[in-house]
Write a protein that holds these residues in place. Structure first.
Motif, short mmCIF file in Angstrom:
data_model
loop_
_atom_site.label_atom_id
_atom_site.label_comp_id
_atom_site.label_asym_id
_atom_site.label_seq_id
_atom_site.Cartn_x
_atom_site.Cartn_y
_atom_site.Cartn_z
N ARG A 28 153.79 67.49 79.85
CA ARG A 28 154.17 66.01 80.42
C ARG A 28 154.43 65.10 79.21
NH1 ARG A 28 149.32 64.41 83.38
NH2 ARG A 28 148.66 64.11 81.42
N ASP A 29 153.69 65.36 78.04
CA ASP A 29 153.91 64.25 76.77
C ASP A 29 155.09 64.92 75.99
OD1 ASP A 29 150.50 64.47 76.67
OD2 ASP A 29 151.73 62.98 77.59
N TYR A 30 155.95 65.91 76.39
CA TYR A 30 156.99 66.29 75.60
C TYR A 30 158.27 66.47 76.10
CZ TYR A 30 153.62 67.82 72.22
OH TYR A 30 152.23 67.64 71.22
N GLY A 31 159.47 66.03 75.43
CA GLY A 31 160.61 66.65 75.84
C GLY A 31 160.82 67.93 75.58
N VAL A 32 161.52 68.58 76.48
CA VAL A 32 161.72 69.99 76.12
C VAL A 32 163.46 70.37 76.25
CG1 VAL A 32 161.55 72.47 77.10
CG2 VAL A 32 159.56 70.78 77.21
N GLY A 33 163.61 71.22 75.13
CA GLY A 33 165.28 71.43 74.92
C GLY A 33 165.44 73.10 75.11
N GLU B 187 177.27 79.55 65.94
CA GLU B 187 176.21 78.52 65.66
C GLU B 187 175.23 78.50 66.80
OE1 GLU B 187 177.44 77.76 61.88
OE2 GLU B 187 175.89 76.28 62.88
N ARG B 188 173.90 78.03 66.81
CA ARG B 188 172.89 77.64 67.85
C ARG B 188 173.68 76.48 68.30
NH1 ARG B 188 167.28 76.49 65.80
NH2 ARG B 188 168.41 75.06 64.55
N GLU B 189 173.72 76.42 69.76
CA GLU B 189 174.14 75.53 70.52
C GLU B 189 173.25 74.74 71.38
OE1 GLU B 189 177.73 76.37 72.75
OE2 GLU B 189 176.84 78.12 73.86
N PHE B 190 173.33 73.78 71.79
CA PHE B 190 172.53 73.11 72.79
C PHE B 190 172.94 73.50 74.29
CE2 PHE B 190 170.11 69.86 75.20
CZ PHE B 190 170.97 69.29 76.00
N VAL B 191 172.12 73.76 75.16
CA VAL B 191 172.12 74.16 76.50
C VAL B 191 171.73 73.11 77.50
CG1 VAL B 191 171.49 75.81 78.22
CG2 VAL B 191 171.97 76.60 75.98
N ALA B 192 170.73 72.51 77.38
CA ALA B 192 169.81 71.72 78.50
C ALA B 192 168.74 71.13 77.99
CB ALA B 192 169.85 72.50 79.89
N ALA B 193 168.30 70.07 78.47
CA ALA B 193 166.95 69.34 78.02
C ALA B 193 166.68 68.77 79.13
CB ALA B 193 167.07 68.59 76.54
N TRP B 194 165.02 68.58 79.01
CA TRP B 194 164.29 67.57 79.92
C TRP B 194 163.82 66.41 79.03
CZ3 TRP B 194 164.40 66.79 85.00
CH2 TRP B 194 163.41 65.84 85.53
N SER B 195 164.67 65.35 79.19
CA SER B 195 164.28 64.31 78.22
C SER B 195 162.82 63.39 78.87
CB SER B 195 165.23 62.99 78.35
OG SER B 195 165.08 61.84 77.71
N ARG B 196 161.88 63.38 77.71
CA ARG B 196 160.64 62.67 78.28
C ARG B 196 160.82 61.18 78.37
NH1 ARG B 196 156.88 59.80 75.61
NH2 ARG B 196 158.21 59.94 73.69
N THR B 197 161.65 60.58 77.38
CA THR B 197 161.91 59.30 77.73
C THR B 197 162.64 58.68 78.79
OG1 THR B 197 163.90 59.20 76.27
CG2 THR B 197 161.55 58.88 75.07
N SER B 198 163.69 59.47 79.50
CA SER B 198 164.28 59.11 80.59
C SER B 198 163.92 59.78 81.79
CB SER B 198 165.78 59.19 80.37
OG SER B 198 166.15 60.68 80.17
N ASN B 199 163.31 60.91 81.69
CA ASN B 199 162.75 61.39 82.63
C ASN B 199 163.87 62.02 83.64
OD1 ASN B 199 160.40 62.75 83.93
ND2 ASN B 199 160.27 61.33 85.71
#
Length: 125
Positions: A29-34, A43-55
């Motif tokens: 709950r205290d972390y954002g997860v990507g 190259e490594r690429e971004f897929v998805a994330a759950w933003s802790r600050t914007s929920n």
């Protein structure tokens, strides 16, 4: 903080897989997860994330509408539901976490402090 990614495997195009990022040692709950991925020779690429600050969730354009990321505080996990998989989704998938990451930085891999080992996803045509 320890992270473990699981759920990878081999599927045919159009099918689904569900990856799970399990956090131990801290409350997710205290972390954002990507979620990030790396295909051979790329190259490594971004897929998805759950933003802790914007929920809320953030997605790469390539997976928007097909993938869903969430955070389950009851199980201390961050699942990534992947539907309508394509051969180009084939990669090693990694989950990462950070306690202080702001919403605008969730796509930047270098900003994450904690990483799990990868899980292989292979999609055949």
């Amino acid at each position: 903080v320890q992270l473990q990614a699981s759920g990878g495997g081999w599927v045919q195009a159009g099918k689904s897989l569900r990856l799970t990022c399990t956090m131990s040692g801290r409350n997710i709950r205290d972390y954002g997860v990507g979620w990030f991925r790396q295909a051979p020779g790329k190259e490594r690429e971004f897929v998805a994330a759950w933003s802790r600050t914007s929920n809320r969730a953030v997605y790469a354009d390539s997976v928007k509408g097909r993938f869903t990321v969430s955070r389950d505080t009851a199980t201390n996990t961050a699942p990534l539901q992947m539907n309508s998989l394509k051969p180009e989704d084939t990669a090693v998938y990694y989950c990462a976490a950070d306690r202080t990451l702001i919403h605008g930085r969730v796509t930047y891999a270098d900003d994450y402090d904690y990483w799990g080992q990868g899980t292989q996803v292979t999609v055949s045509s």
